[in-house]
Design a protein around this motif. Structure first.
Motif, PDB file in Angstrom:
ATOM      1  N   THR A 161      10.908   8.262  -5.963  1.00  0.00           N
ATOM      2  CA  THR A 161      10.305   6.969  -6.289  1.00  0.00           C
ATOM      3  C   THR A 161      11.109   6.230  -7.350  1.00  0.00           C
ATOM      4  OG1 THR A 161       8.075   7.729  -5.703  1.00  0.00           O
ATOM      5  CG2 THR A 161       8.233   5.876  -7.242  1.00  0.00           C
TER       6      THR A 161
ATOM      7  N   ARG B 161       1.423   6.388  -0.463  1.00  0.00           N
ATOM      8  CA  ARG B 161       1.156   4.952  -0.682  1.00  0.00           C
ATOM      9  C   ARG B 161      -0.047   4.429   0.108  1.00  0.00           C
ATOM     10  NH1 ARG B 161       5.863   5.320   2.357  1.00  0.00           N
ATOM     11  NH2 ARG B 161       7.100   5.211   0.454  1.00  0.00           N
TER      12      ARG B 161
ATOM     13  N   THR C  53       2.962   3.380  -7.337  1.00  0.00           N
ATOM     14  CA  THR C  53       2.127   3.947  -6.276  1.00  0.00           C
ATOM     15  C   THR C  53       2.617   3.528  -4.894  1.00  0.00           C
ATOM     16  OG1 THR C  53       0.175   4.038  -7.715  1.00  0.00           O
ATOM     17  CG2 THR C  53      -0.219   4.041  -5.346  1.00  0.00           C
ATOM     18  N   SER C  54       3.102   2.302  -4.781  1.00  0.00           N
ATOM     19  CA  SER C  54       3.543   1.779  -3.481  1.00  0.00           C
ATOM     20  C   SER C  54       4.835   2.430  -2.983  1.00  0.00           C
ATOM     21  CB  SER C  54       3.737   0.261  -3.560  1.00  0.00           C
ATOM     22  OG  SER C  54       4.858  -0.066  -4.365  1.00  0.00           O
ATOM     23  N   HIS C  55       5.491   3.205  -3.844  1.00  0.00           N
ATOM     24  CA  HIS C  55       6.724   3.887  -3.435  1.00  0.00           C
ATOM     25  C   HIS C  55       6.529   5.399  -3.264  1.00  0.00           C
ATOM     26  CE1 HIS C  55       8.431   0.060  -4.773  1.00  0.00           C
ATOM     27  NE2 HIS C  55       9.486   0.368  -4.054  1.00  0.00           N
TER      28      HIS C  55
END
Length: 247
Positions: free
Chosen positions: A150, A180, A174-176
Motif C-alpha cells: 500500500t 478495500r 484503506t482504498s489501497h
C-alpha cells in the motif's frame, strides 16, 4: 443450540467477522494422526461456520487460510495445503451458490501455485453474482506485506502527482488495501488457545473485539460461534469515547 440462537440479537451482529483458524496440526497430533488429517478435518469446520454465518445473516466472513509465513513450513505440508485448497474449492462451489455466498480472496495470490490460483479465480468468477454473504479467504496473506504494498502504491501516485502528500488519510490508505471492498473487522476470533494476531489484518482490526478460545479449529462448531457472538454482544464498544457518550 436453539437456546443460544434465540439469545442472539440480530440487530447487534458483527458486520465483519474474521477468524484465525488455528490448531489443525495439534488436533491431529493429539489423536496420533498425520498433520494432513488435521487440515482435512479443518475444512469441515470451515463449511459449518460459513453456513452458520450465512444462517444468522453476517454479511462478511474472512478466514485466515494461509499466511505469508506459512510458505516456510515443510515443503510436503505446503504442497498438501495447496492440493487441499484446490479440491475444497471444487467441492464447495455448488454449496456456495446454493447458499448465495460470494467467494473473495486477499493476499499475494500470484504466489500461489498456478493450478490453485486458476481454481480460486474460477470459483470467484462463478460466485461473483451472489449477494447473501461475502466469504473472503486470506491466502498467502500477511498484514505487513499488505501495508508495504500500500505504501509503495501511494508513493508511486504521489511521485506521479496523482495524490498530494497532504491529502493522505485513512480513506486513501484503506482504498489501497487488499480489503478495500470490505468494512473494518468488528469481531476477531482465534482458536487453539494462542493469544496473538499473527500478522493478520493489522489495519482492519484497529477497533475489533478480540475473542480467544482453547478449542482447536477442527472441533470448532456452530455452538462455539454463537457463544462468541453472544460474548461480543455483551461488550461495550466505545471507539475511544466514554460510556456516557455511547449511552
Amino acid at each position: 443450540m436453539n437456546r443460544l440462537l434465540d439469545q442472539i440479537d440480530k440487530n447487534k451482529l458483527p458486520q465483519h467477522l474474521a477468524i484465525i483458524m488455528d490448531g489443525n496440526g495439534r488436533w491431529a497430533k493429539a489423536k496420533g494422526l498425520f498433520r494432513s488429517m488435521g487440515h482435512e478435518s479443518g475444512t469441515k469446520a470451515v463449511r459449518e461456520i460459513t453456513e452458520a454465518c450465512a444462517e444468522i445473516n453476517i454479511p462478511y466472513l474472512t478466514l485466515y487460510a494461509f499466511s505469508t509465513e506459512n510458505w516456510n513450513r515443510p515443503k510436503l505440508e505446503v504442497e498438501l495445503l495447496m492440493r487441499l485448497l484446490v479440491s475444497s474449492l471444487k467441492k464447495e462451489i455448488k454449496t456456495l451458490n446454493k447458499n448465495n455466498i460470494k467467494l473473495n480472496a486477499i493476499g499475494n495470490l500470484e504466489a500461489l501455485p498456478k493450478k490453485a490460483h486458476k481454481e480460486l479465480l474460477d470459483v470467484i468468477d462463478k460466485t461473483k453474482g451472489n449477494t447473501r454473504m461475502t466469504l473472503t479467504l486470506a491466502l498467502s496473506y500477511g498484514a505487513r506485506e499488505e501495508i508495504i504494498k500500500t505504501v509503495k502504491e501511494i508513493s508511486d501516485k504521489v511521485k506521479k502527482g496523482l495524490i498530494s502528500p497532504q491529502n493522505i488519510d485513512e480513506v486513501i490508505i484503506t482504498s489501497h488495501l487488499y480489503t478495500r471492498d470490505l468494512p473494518d473487522v468488528d469481531l476477531l476470533i482465534r482458536t487453539s488457545g494462542e493469544q496473538r494476531i499473527s500478522n493478520f489484518l493489522l489495519w482492519q482490526i484497529a477497533y475489533a473485539e478480540l475473542y480467544f478460545t482453547d478449542i482447536l479449529w477442527p472441533d470448532y462448531t456452530k455452538k462455539d460461534l454463537f457463544e462468541a457472538i453472544l460474548n461480543y454482544q455483551n461488550r461495550e464498544r466505545r471507539f475511544g469515547k466514554t460510556s456516557e457518550q455511547i449511552n
